[in-house]
Motif scaffolding. Structure first.
Motif, PDB file in Angstrom:
ATOM      1  N   THR A 249      -6.825   1.666  11.221  1.00 29.06           N
ATOM      2  CA  THR A 249      -6.840   1.976   9.843  1.00 29.06           C
ATOM      3  C   THR A 249      -7.013   0.647   8.953  1.00 29.06           C
ATOM      4  O   THR A 249      -6.868  -0.462   9.578  1.00 29.06           O
ATOM      5  CB  THR A 249      -5.369   2.102   9.393  1.00 29.06           C
ATOM      6  OG1 THR A 249      -4.357   1.230  10.000  1.00 29.06           O
ATOM      7  CG2 THR A 249      -4.833   3.470  10.028  1.00 29.06           C
TER       8      THR A 249
ATOM      9  N   VAL B  11      -6.957  -1.829   5.520  1.00 30.57           N
ATOM     10  CA  VAL B  11      -6.068  -2.153   4.569  1.00 30.57           C
ATOM     11  C   VAL B  11      -6.532  -3.244   3.827  1.00 30.57           C
ATOM     12  O   VAL B  11      -7.395  -4.067   4.248  1.00 30.57           O
ATOM     13  CB  VAL B  11      -4.612  -2.242   4.834  1.00 30.57           C
ATOM     14  CG1 VAL B  11      -3.838  -0.871   5.450  1.00 30.57           C
ATOM     15  CG2 VAL B  11      -4.420  -3.382   5.642  1.00 30.57           C
TER      16      VAL B  11
ATOM     17  N   THR C 152      -1.680  -4.443   0.533  1.00 30.90           N
ATOM     18  CA  THR C 152      -1.244  -3.278   1.524  1.00 30.90           C
ATOM     19  C   THR C 152      -0.656  -4.083   2.697  1.00 30.90           C
ATOM     20  O   THR C 152       0.215  -3.562   3.177  1.00 30.90           O
ATOM     21  CB  THR C 152      -2.089  -2.157   1.961  1.00 30.90           C
ATOM     22  OG1 THR C 152      -2.605  -1.673   0.833  1.00 30.90           O
ATOM     23  CG2 THR C 152      -1.622  -1.217   2.896  1.00 30.90           C
ATOM     24  N   TYR C 153      -1.545  -5.019   3.329  1.00 28.17           N
ATOM     25  CA  TYR C 153      -1.257  -5.630   4.582  1.00 28.17           C
ATOM     26  C   TYR C 153       0.327  -6.483   4.419  1.00 28.17           C
ATOM     27  O   TYR C 153       1.146  -6.248   5.107  1.00 28.17           O
ATOM     28  CB  TYR C 153      -2.126  -6.881   4.864  1.00 28.17           C
ATOM     29  CG  TYR C 153      -1.551  -7.620   6.088  1.00 28.17           C
ATOM     30  CD1 TYR C 153      -1.565  -7.397   7.254  1.00 28.17           C
ATOM     31  CD2 TYR C 153      -1.513  -9.139   5.468  1.00 28.17           C
ATOM     32  CE1 TYR C 153      -0.995  -8.253   8.243  1.00 28.17           C
ATOM     33  CE2 TYR C 153      -1.166 -10.100   6.404  1.00 28.17           C
ATOM     34  CZ  TYR C 153      -0.908  -9.666   7.864  1.00 28.17           C
ATOM     35  OH  TYR C 153      -0.382 -10.575   8.588  1.00 28.17           O
TER      36      TYR C 153
END
Length: 294
Positions: A42, A44, A48-49
């Motif tokens: 995925t 990011v 988001t991380y």
């Protein structure tokens, strides 16, 4: 401290930041343009991380080995870090225990606000893959799955959104600077025709306006560069998916050419305006110096 030592320290900060979930520490070494592919493939961004860091609990994190390579100017670098990690994901309820290959791309980035400071190393691209799982099974890196169309679409959207955000920020920053510069030009022009004015003060004001204008030009050029770079990256990703490219070309009446022209035209107009202000400040400065010597 040498560049090599700085990157050794930064990689250790990343290890420590993940282990204790110190978001401030991690944010200090991550670029605002970070793109990160997790071990599960995925992709990011920085926000988001950092947000999903709350879902990870580590029992142990250890950097087993670090290899660092620089470009000729030592402004960009790649570090390959083999990390041994054990813990669990509280959201997915899955445990992990293994060795992970982290390929991290660093570059020196300037601080727009503290512009007088030296550029700092920032992590802007990060690729993570599993080398050995908790059962001790080796992962064949050569046979790893290629990027899917969904991944390319996520990448394309990421770069497009990033370019748009920088463009919006450029307009906001320019509006702020333009208001100050126009006020300064108006004040200096008015005072230049005031015979009883203190010409020394006006000279200082014009020099300040000139230097400020040059600083804004540098800032606008830097933001223009980032807009174009993200559009170029979006184009490269777009070319990987023929259906996406065809859709954009049909809806865009020449597609990305209009988009790039609009962005470039917009920034060219801003820069032209700033160069005019530089010219005005130079003229006013010459007038002020002439009056001062009379």
């Amino acid at each position: 401290m040498s560049n090599f030592q700085q990157l050794i320290e930064i990689n250790d900060k990343i290890r420590e930041g993940e282990f204790v979930r110190n978001k401030e520490l991690l944010a200090s070494v991550l670029s605002q343009y970070l793109i990160f592919q997790r071990a599960n493939q995925t992709i990011v961004d920085k926000e988001t991380y950092l947000r999903e860091l709350d879902n990870i609990t580590y029992e142990a994190v250890e950097n087993n080995s670090i290899e660092i390579k620089f470009d000729v100017c030592e402004t960009k670098a790649i570090s390959v870090v083999y990390v041994k990690a054990k813990g669990n994901n509280t959201r997915t309820k899955k445990e992990f225990d293994g060795v992970y290959k982290n390929v991290r791309f660093f570059r020196k980035e300037k601080n727009f606000i503290l512009f007088w400071k030296e550029p700092q190393w920032k992590l802007y691209a990060w690729y993570n893959e599993v080398i050995e799982n908790k059962n001790g099974d080796k992962i064949n890196v050569e046979n790893k799955v290629a990027l899917r169309d969904e991944d390319y679409i996520i990448l394309w959207q990421f770069f497009e959104d990033r370019a748009q955000k920088i463009k919006e920020r450029l307009w906001t920053v320019f509006s702020f600077h333009a208001a100050i510069l126009i006020s300064l030009v108006g004040f200096n022009t008015k005072e230049a025709f005031n015979k009883s004015h203190d010409w020394t003060l006006l000279i200082i004001a014009n020099i300040s306006g000139l230097l400020y204008s040059l600083f804004v030009i540098l800032q606008m050029n830097d933001m223009k560069y980032h807009i174009k770079r993200n559009h170029d990256r979006a184009n490269n990703v777009e070319a990987k998916i023929s259906d996406l490219k065809n859709l954009i070309d049909k809806e865009g009446a020449a597609g990305n050419n209009n988009r790039f022209f609009s962005s470039n035209k917009f920034t060219r107009l801003i820069l032209a305006f700033l160069y005019i202000l530089v010219f005005i400040f130079i003229v006013l400065l010459i007038v002020s110096i002439t009056k001062q010597t009379c």
